[in-house]
Design an enzyme around this catalytic site. Structure first.
Site, PDB file in Angstrom:
ATOM      1  N   SER A  22       0.816  -1.221   0.000  1.00  0.00           N
ATOM      2  CA  SER A  22       0.000   0.000   0.000  1.00  0.00           C
ATOM      3  C   SER A  22       0.847   1.266   0.000  1.00  0.00           C
ATOM      4  O   SER A  22       0.316   2.374  -0.005  1.00  0.00           O
ATOM      5  CB  SER A  22      -0.950   0.012   1.206  1.00  0.00           C
ATOM      6  OG  SER A  22      -0.228  -0.123   2.417  1.00  0.00           O
ATOM      7  N   ASN A 109      -3.092  -2.266  13.024  1.00  0.00           N
ATOM      8  CA  ASN A 109      -4.535  -2.028  12.899  1.00  0.00           C
ATOM      9  C   ASN A 109      -4.967  -0.747  13.623  1.00  0.00           C
ATOM     10  O   ASN A 109      -5.725   0.062  13.072  1.00  0.00           O
ATOM     11  CB  ASN A 109      -5.324  -3.228  13.427  1.00  0.00           C
ATOM     12  CG  ASN A 109      -5.015  -4.490  12.643  1.00  0.00           C
ATOM     13  OD1 ASN A 109      -4.363  -4.424  11.607  1.00  0.00           O
ATOM     14  ND2 ASN A 109      -5.469  -5.635  13.124  1.00  0.00           N
ATOM     15  N   THR A 154     -37.334  28.192 -13.184  1.00  0.00           N
ATOM     16  CA  THR A 154     -37.650  26.890 -12.590  1.00  0.00           C
ATOM     17  C   THR A 154     -37.944  25.983 -13.778  1.00  0.00           C
ATOM     18  O   THR A 154     -38.490  26.447 -14.799  1.00  0.00           O
ATOM     19  CB  THR A 154     -38.874  26.931 -11.647  1.00  0.00           C
ATOM     20  OG1 THR A 154     -40.033  27.309 -12.401  1.00  0.00           O
ATOM     21  CG2 THR A 154     -38.687  27.944 -10.523  1.00  0.00           C
ATOM     22  N   HIS A 155     -37.571  24.722 -13.666  1.00  0.00           N
ATOM     23  CA  HIS A 155     -37.671  23.777 -14.799  1.00  0.00           C
ATOM     24  C   HIS A 155     -36.930  24.338 -16.022  1.00  0.00           C
ATOM     25  O   HIS A 155     -37.245  23.990 -17.147  1.00  0.00           O
ATOM     26  CB  HIS A 155     -39.126  23.489 -15.185  1.00  0.00           C
ATOM     27  CG  HIS A 155     -40.008  23.154 -14.035  1.00  0.00           C
ATOM     28  ND1 HIS A 155     -40.325  21.874 -13.677  1.00  0.00           N
ATOM     29  CD2 HIS A 155     -40.627  23.958 -13.130  1.00  0.00           C
ATOM     30  CE1 HIS A 155     -41.107  21.886 -12.607  1.00  0.00           C
ATOM     31  NE2 HIS A 155     -41.298  23.148 -12.253  1.00  0.00           N
ATOM     32  N   SER A 276      -9.846  25.227 -28.599  1.00  0.00           N
ATOM     33  CA  SER A 276     -10.040  23.989 -29.349  1.00  0.00           C
ATOM     34  C   SER A 276      -8.857  23.805 -30.295  1.00  0.00           C
ATOM     35  O   SER A 276      -8.359  24.769 -30.870  1.00  0.00           O
ATOM     36  CB  SER A 276     -11.345  24.071 -30.149  1.00  0.00           C
ATOM     37  OG  SER A 276     -11.304  23.183 -31.236  1.00  0.00           O
ATOM     38  N   LYS A 282     -13.149  28.826 -30.781  1.00  0.00           N
ATOM     39  CA  LYS A 282     -13.730  28.278 -29.545  1.00  0.00           C
ATOM     40  C   LYS A 282     -13.054  28.786 -28.280  1.00  0.00           C
ATOM     41  O   LYS A 282     -11.848  28.948 -28.226  1.00  0.00           O
ATOM     42  CB  LYS A 282     -13.640  26.737 -29.540  1.00  0.00           C
ATOM     43  CG  LYS A 282     -14.553  26.032 -30.519  1.00  0.00           C
ATOM     44  CD  LYS A 282     -16.035  26.245 -30.253  1.00  0.00           C
ATOM     45  CE  LYS A 282     -16.512  25.595 -28.971  1.00  0.00           C
ATOM     46  NZ  LYS A 282     -16.519  24.130 -29.067  1.00  0.00           N
ATOM     47  N   ASN A 284     -13.626  27.398 -24.487  1.00  0.00           N
ATOM     48  CA  ASN A 284     -14.386  26.373 -23.773  1.00  0.00           C
ATOM     49  C   ASN A 284     -14.280  26.499 -22.254  1.00  0.00           C
ATOM     50  O   ASN A 284     -13.213  26.773 -21.730  1.00  0.00           O
ATOM     51  CB  ASN A 284     -13.904  24.978 -24.192  1.00  0.00           C
ATOM     52  CG  ASN A 284     -14.167  24.692 -25.659  1.00  0.00           C
ATOM     53  OD1 ASN A 284     -15.145  25.181 -26.219  1.00  0.00           O
ATOM     54  ND2 ASN A 284     -13.292  23.920 -26.282  1.00  0.00           N
ATOM     55  N   TYR A 316     -10.446  -6.086  12.039  1.00  0.00           N
ATOM     56  CA  TYR A 316      -9.710  -5.583  10.877  1.00  0.00           C
ATOM     57  C   TYR A 316      -9.682  -6.648   9.810  1.00  0.00           C
ATOM     58  O   TYR A 316      -9.437  -7.822  10.081  1.00  0.00           O
ATOM     59  CB  TYR A 316      -8.264  -5.200  11.247  1.00  0.00           C
ATOM     60  CG  TYR A 316      -7.479  -4.722  10.027  1.00  0.00           C
ATOM     61  CD1 TYR A 316      -7.501  -3.381   9.637  1.00  0.00           C
ATOM     62  CD2 TYR A 316      -6.761  -5.624   9.232  1.00  0.00           C
ATOM     63  CE1 TYR A 316      -6.822  -2.951   8.501  1.00  0.00           C
ATOM     64  CE2 TYR A 316      -6.076  -5.200   8.101  1.00  0.00           C
ATOM     65  CZ  TYR A 316      -6.110  -3.866   7.730  1.00  0.00           C
ATOM     66  OH  TYR A 316      -5.455  -3.437   6.613  1.00  0.00           O
ATOM     67  N   GLN A 321      -7.745  -1.743   3.689  1.00  0.00           N
ATOM     68  CA  GLN A 321      -6.665  -0.987   3.030  1.00  0.00           C
ATOM     69  C   GLN A 321      -7.212  -0.218   1.820  1.00  0.00           C
ATOM     70  O   GLN A 321      -6.623   0.779   1.401  1.00  0.00           O
ATOM     71  CB  GLN A 321      -5.568  -1.959   2.598  1.00  0.00           C
ATOM     72  CG  GLN A 321      -4.364  -1.289   1.977  1.00  0.00           C
ATOM     73  CD  GLN A 321      -3.163  -2.227   1.910  1.00  0.00           C
ATOM     74  OE1 GLN A 321      -2.524  -2.491   2.927  1.00  0.00           O
ATOM     75  NE2 GLN A 321      -2.871  -2.751   0.731  1.00  0.00           N
TER      76      GLN A 321
HETATM   77  N1  ARG Z   1      -1.521  -1.120   5.048  1.00  0.00           N
HETATM   78  C1  ARG Z   1      -2.509  -1.565   5.953  1.00  0.00           C
HETATM   79  C2  ARG Z   1      -3.813  -0.796   5.724  1.00  0.00           C
HETATM   80  O1  ARG Z   1      -3.752   0.222   5.137  1.00  0.00           O
HETATM   81  C3  ARG Z   1      -2.063  -1.362   7.351  1.00  0.00           C
HETATM   82  C4  ARG Z   1      -2.729  -2.269   8.337  1.00  0.00           C
HETATM   83  C5  ARG Z   1      -2.224  -3.645   8.146  1.00  0.00           C
HETATM   84  N2  ARG Z   1      -2.757  -4.527   9.132  1.00  0.00           N
HETATM   85  C6  ARG Z   1      -2.668  -5.823   8.995  1.00  0.00           C
HETATM   86  N3  ARG Z   1      -3.234  -6.540   9.919  1.00  0.00           N
HETATM   87  N4  ARG Z   1      -2.111  -6.390   7.966  1.00  0.00           N
HETATM   88  O2  ARG Z   1      -4.864  -1.213   6.109  1.00  0.00           O
END
Ligand code: ARG
Length: 466
Positions: A22, A109, A154-155, A276, A282, A284, A316, A321
């Site tokens: 992530s 978590n 209106t409308h 354009s 044009k 825009n 969790y 994520q």
């Molecule tokens: N990258 C994870 C997230 O954004 C962090 C938490 C990860 N927790 C876990 N139990 N793997 O949720």
């Protein structure tokens, strides 16, 4: 680096690792993560889980990381699983084995939920400040465009004349509600999950209330399971963001139409328009169209996250994520949309003559009915009689105000010479004098109210009230 692996006999598959990672988006949590860790190290020391000296070493390392993050020097390694891993890996490099004590009694978590909330609190304040700027632009327009009349629809059919200033202010008040929503969301976001552990709570004597104070949270989560799974703040933010976008989109839609040659009520500044590649003539309103288009994206983020959340069974789950990309994207888009809209509003020119030309005496038909009402005719009957007059004028190919009095009198003998006073757009507007109406005095009062609001709701002001 990974923060786990002891129980595994195989390395994580490359594709799975990439799938899991992530960092490409949660690097945005870096500052919040470091702040959270500094406070956690201090809380561990207060609980005598680590020594004051160990805490100091950890905090020193974290401060160095914070500096690197802020100056853009921090090295995010693609092998780090997420931002929490990246920070801990780096702390290890800087501070050595003592870094291994930081994660005591904590889980990613509760850590990620804490980071995300800290990030959102800051973001809410930035958006709130931008909204204040946009509101200022609307109020300013109401002031400088004072006196111009505009056909009210209106409308999308010509309805009644209104003051342009009244129309500008009609886009001010939705933002007041948006800011109220953000302020309420701020309160619900300011609840600290840290200390919830993985799901069951932390076994160490952490003073969570002191920890919350250190991090600037106003409350502590009352249930560890709820703490690590609650993403209401993210969903609520996406709703608030989507609704702000909807408000901007509605302004955009109107201005796109009003800037067409057919309407010609307004003209966008060149600085906020594009050309354009094919048609040299044009100009825009791309900025407004993009605002309208991005609103669709923001609405999608809200429904997407709600769908992600609806099936989560326990504290969790990694599904969570997926909460971050939509929230980051919504915030980043919104924080580009609001200042652009502010620029568009500040810089556009209006063509009062074209607005005036859009007024037609038929738009005073309600006033004509009110004329009869003032002379004792029940409104329903007056509505019917004026409807007949309008029909008659259409059949005769005449404007309503050009219908000879004798012909009006053949519809109702209540009509008299003084009927001419009805056919005046300015006085029609001024008849709407009750609070919230489009009469000059009422709009003047409204503008005053808007300006009072702006004074008492600047960001610094709100912070002072806290
Ligand atoms: N990258 C994870 C997230 O954004 C962090 C938490 C990860 N927790 C876990 N139990 N793997 O949720």
């Amino acid at each position: 680096m990974k923060l786990w692996g002891g129980r595994f006999s195989q390395n994580l598959n490359d594709l799975a690792a990439e799938f899991n990672n992530s960092l490409p988006f949660d690097y945005r949590l870096a500052e919040a993560d470091v702040h959270g860790s500094i406070a956690w190290a201090q809380a561990l020391a207060r609980a005598k889980v680590i020594t004051a000296d160990e805490a100091q070493q950890i905090v020193r390392g974290l401060r160095q990381i914070l500096g690197d993050v802020q100056s853009g020097q921090f090295n995010y390694a693609t092998t780090d699983e997420d931002i929490h891993t990246a920070v801990e890996r780096r702390l290890n490099e800087i501070s050595g084995p003592v870094a291994g004590k930081l994660h005591t009694g904590r889980s990613r978590n509760d850590q990620v939920a804490t980071d995300f909330r800290l990030w959102l609190l800051k973001t809410i304040d930035q958006i709130d400040e931008q909204l204040h700027g946009l509101q200022t632009a609307f109020a300013h327009r109401a002031e400088v465009d004072w006196g111009s009349l505009l056909p009210g629809y209106t409308h999308f059919q010509r309805a009644q004349p209104i003051l342009l200033s009244h129309w500008w202010l009609s886009h001010f008040w939705p933002l007041v509600r948006d800011r109220e929503r953000l302020a309420q969301l701020r309160g619900r976001t300011s609840v600290m999950p840290l200390g919830a552990g993985a799901l069951a709570g932390t076994p160490f004597a952490i003073d969570r209330e002191a920890l919350a104070r250190d991090l600037g949270f106003t409350a502590v989560s009352p249930n560890s399971l709820d703490a690590v799974s609650d993403r209401d703040f993210a969903a609520e933010f996406l709703f608030a963001a989507a609704l702000i976008a909807v408000h901007l989109s509605r302004v955009s839609e109107a201005l796109i139409l009003y800037s067409t040659a057919e309407f010609g009520f307004v003209e966008l500044a060149d600085a906020f328009s594009t050309g354009s590649s094919l048609m040299p003539q044009k100009k825009n309103p791309d900025t407004l169209e993009l605002t309208r288009g991005k609103t669709g994206t923001l609405i999608g983020h809200l429904t997407g996250l709600l769908a992600t959340l609806k099936g989560l069974p326990s504290a969790y789950d990694k599904d969570l994520q997926e909460d971050k990309p939509p929230v980051f994207d919504a915030a980043e888009n919104l924080m580009r949309m609001i200042p652009v809209m502010t620029g568009v509003i500040d810089s556009l020119s209006i063509h009062a003559d074209r607005m005036q030309a859009g007024l037609d005496p038929n738009m005073l038909a309600t006033d004509l009915a009110d004329y009869l009402v003032e002379r004792g005719v029940p409104f329903r009957e007056a509505h019917r009689l004026v409807g007949k007059a309008v029909r008659h004028a259409i059949d005769r190919g005449l404007r309503l105000d050009r219908l000879p009095l004798s012909e009006l009198q053949s519809i109702s003998d209540v009509f008299a010479e003084d009927i001419v006073q009805v056919f005046d757009f300015q006085s029609s507007v001024d008849r709407r004098a009750a609070i919230g109406g489009t009469g000059h005095q009422a709009v003047q009062d409204q503008l005053l109210q808007a300006k009072e609001y702006l004074k008492s709701h600047s960001l610094t002001e709100e912070k002072n009230h806290e």
